[in-house]
Scaffold this motif. Structure first.
Motif, PDB file in Angstrom:
ATOM      1  N   ARG A  74      51.517  45.617 -12.880  1.00  0.00           N
ATOM      2  CA  ARG A  74      50.737  46.769 -12.400  1.00  0.00           C
ATOM      3  C   ARG A  74      49.879  47.351 -13.523  1.00  0.00           C
ATOM      4  O   ARG A  74      48.719  47.708 -13.323  1.00  0.00           O
ATOM      5  CB  ARG A  74      51.677  47.844 -11.845  1.00  0.00           C
ATOM      6  N   GLU A  94      56.286  45.881 -13.225  1.00  0.00           N
ATOM      7  CA  GLU A  94      55.664  47.081 -13.793  1.00  0.00           C
ATOM      8  C   GLU A  94      54.539  46.703 -14.756  1.00  0.00           C
ATOM      9  O   GLU A  94      53.464  47.317 -14.759  1.00  0.00           O
ATOM     10  CB  GLU A  94      56.717  47.918 -14.516  1.00  0.00           C
ATOM     11  N   ALA A 111      52.224  43.041  -6.287  1.00  0.00           N
ATOM     12  CA  ALA A 111      53.355  43.611  -7.014  1.00  0.00           C
ATOM     13  C   ALA A 111      54.196  44.504  -6.098  1.00  0.00           C
ATOM     14  O   ALA A 111      55.434  44.449  -6.111  1.00  0.00           O
ATOM     15  CB  ALA A 111      52.859  44.407  -8.227  1.00  0.00           C
ATOM     16  N   ASP A 112      53.521  45.343  -5.285  1.00  0.00           N
ATOM     17  CA  ASP A 112      54.242  46.217  -4.359  1.00  0.00           C
ATOM     18  C   ASP A 112      54.975  45.407  -3.281  1.00  0.00           C
ATOM     19  O   ASP A 112      56.103  45.737  -2.907  1.00  0.00           O
ATOM     20  CB  ASP A 112      53.265  47.195  -3.694  1.00  0.00           C
ATOM     21  N   LEU A 165      47.881  44.587  -7.514  1.00  0.00           N
ATOM     22  CA  LEU A 165      48.742  45.743  -7.264  1.00  0.00           C
ATOM     23  C   LEU A 165      49.455  45.599  -5.919  1.00  0.00           C
ATOM     24  O   LEU A 165      50.648  45.923  -5.798  1.00  0.00           O
ATOM     25  CB  LEU A 165      47.912  47.027  -7.292  1.00  0.00           C
TER      26      LEU A 165
END
Length: 464
Positions: free
Chosen positions: A436, A433, A389-390, A386
């Motif tokens: 995530r 997305e 990804a961010d 996560l």
């Protein structure tokens, strides 16, 4: 539908011995979309729709610049670039004039965008840095390999046709249209085959190499007769063409064969090679010791231009190598040392990780088995995914994915650069997305597994 340049191209194909069915394939030319190919009637998997002699393909070996190219030691894409620039510089005197006039001057690829356009339209995407680096490398190629050729050009060739701008232009054509033909020719431009629009992983037709027969024209047992009609404007059913030999050093031909059914009126797509997913996650500052352990186990990421990266599939699933790396990095200290000793004792055997996983999840493990991704998805690994990804998402700046969708909806079809850059951003962000979601589902699954493991076993009541 059939423009003047298409009619000229068809005449040229006939002169080069290219065979196709005029009753089966419809060539369409529009100002907005360029040239495309549609099926005039239902095409079936296995149908042979065209034969292209390799002598009709534009390669280093067939170009009039062959001696010039080979005398300077150029080959591959560099050599093909020279061949294409040379033939384009001849204009109507080139043997490929009828083919070259249907090609655009260049393709609208980021490769030929200005640096300002690259900064404006690609900022935050994987292509942003790559395109800038590629443009610099291609310029160096031109300066080191093409510029010295100018003094050796024949007197009838204008050196302006070998300028750096022309080099970038032909590179864009080669990048989007060339095919690998065989070991002798290498990569080349394949007339007719490159009229079919590209569709990644969803080709309707592809070509294969078959050898023509050169023993005897009257050897009927060796004659591959095909039902193709190469007569322009002939609306009669396709007639059987006589089998002919292609003479010369390389008597092979390319056959275009349908690999799936296509209904009448539907566009027929080719593929110019499967394009890989964007490399989404790049070199982060991981612990050197644990990274070293990962490498001792003979794991590695993908490699491109001396850069190592990991790929995320279109469904959001990361490479197993990335999951293993994160798992090792985030192991508790005592478990890490246990793994380190096990790897040393077992001579860097990958089964050492399986041993750790089997103890953690109380499962039986065969050391020859592949590592299961779901067993690696600890809470800390999912949180790391996560975070990655961010981190990757932040490169797109302040605009949200909703903003990009709205901008795409407002984008005019003629704004090709903006349209394609927005499509790239959206496709990458949708993959993030899904990454995530993958991480969130993985974390939930691990929590469920833990709760099952911790649940006390109930005593079975005795029957009276």
């Amino acid at each position: 539908m059939s423009s003047r340049r298409l009619r000229a191209f068809k005449r040229w194909m006939i002169s080069q011995g290219i065979e196709w069915s005029n009753d089966t394939l419809q060539f369409i030319d529009t100002p907005e979309e360029g040239i495309s190919v549609k099926a005039l009637w239902d095409l079936k998997e296995g149908d042979l729709i065209a034969k292209i002699p390799k002598t009709a393909c534009l390669t280093i070996k067939t170009s009039g610049a062959q001696d010039l190219i080979e005398s300077t030691g150029l080959d591959g894409y560099l050599g093909l670039s020279v061949a294409l620039m040379y033939e384009k510089s001849l204009g109507g005197d080139s043997p490929w004039a009828g083919y070259l006039q249907v090609l655009p001057d260049c393709e609208c690829l980021p490769l030929v965008w200005s640096l300002d356009e690259v900064e404006l339209l690609l900022r935050g995407t994987e292509l942003h840095k790559i395109v800038k680096e590629d443009k610099a490398l291609i310029y160096e190629d031109w300066k080191e390999s093409i510029l010295p050729l100018l003094d050796s050009l024949p007197s009838n060739i204008d050196p302006k046709n070998f300028s750096v701008e022309q080099y970038f232009a032909v590179k864009s054509l080669i990048a989007s249209r060339s095919f690998e033909i065989d070991d002798y020719h290498g990569f080349g431009m394949v007339p007719l085959a490159d009229l079919f629009n590209h569709k990644t992983g969803a080709e309707d037709v592809h070509f294969t190499t078959t050898s023509s027969h050169s023993e005897s024209d009257d050897d009927s047992d060796n004659c591959d007769a095909i039902d193709l009609d190469a007569n322009i404007g002939n609306n009669e059913p396709s007639s059987e063409l006589e089998c002919s030999s292609v003479t010369g050093d390389d008597p092979s031909v390319l056959e275009m064969i349908m690999v799936k059914d296509v209904k009448a009126g539907v566009e027929v797509f080719n593929t110019y090679g499967l394009l890989g997913n964007a490399a989404l996650l790049h070199r982060y500052g991981f612990s050197r010791a644990r990274l070293s352990l990962w490498r001792r186990l003979e794991y590695g990421g993908c490699d491109s231009q001396n850069a190592e990266y990991f790929e995320i599939s279109s469904n959001g699933e990361p490479q197993i190598e990335l999951l293993i790396l994160l798992y090792i990095i985030l192991l508790p200290e005592d478990t890490y040392h246990k793994l380190d000793l096990a790897v040393f004792a077992e001579n860097n055997h990958k089964g050492s990780i399986g041993t750790i996983l089997s103890e953690k999840w109380n499962i039986t493990w065969d050391k020859s088995s592949e590592i299961r991704a779901d067993l690696l998805l600890t809470e800390s690994v999912c949180n790391a995914l996560l975070w990655l990804a961010d981190k990757r998402e932040s490169l797109y700046g302040s605009s949200s994915i909703t903003d990009d969708i709205e901008d795409l909806g407002k984008c005019c079809a003629k704004e090709r650069k903006l349209y394609h850059s927005l499509m790239l951003r959206l496709s990458e962000r949708k993959i993030l997305e899904k990454l995530r979601t993958y991480a969130a589902v993985g974390a939930h699954s691990r929590c469920s597994l833990k709760s099952i493991q911790r649940e006390p076993k109930r005593k079975r009541s005795k029957r009276s």
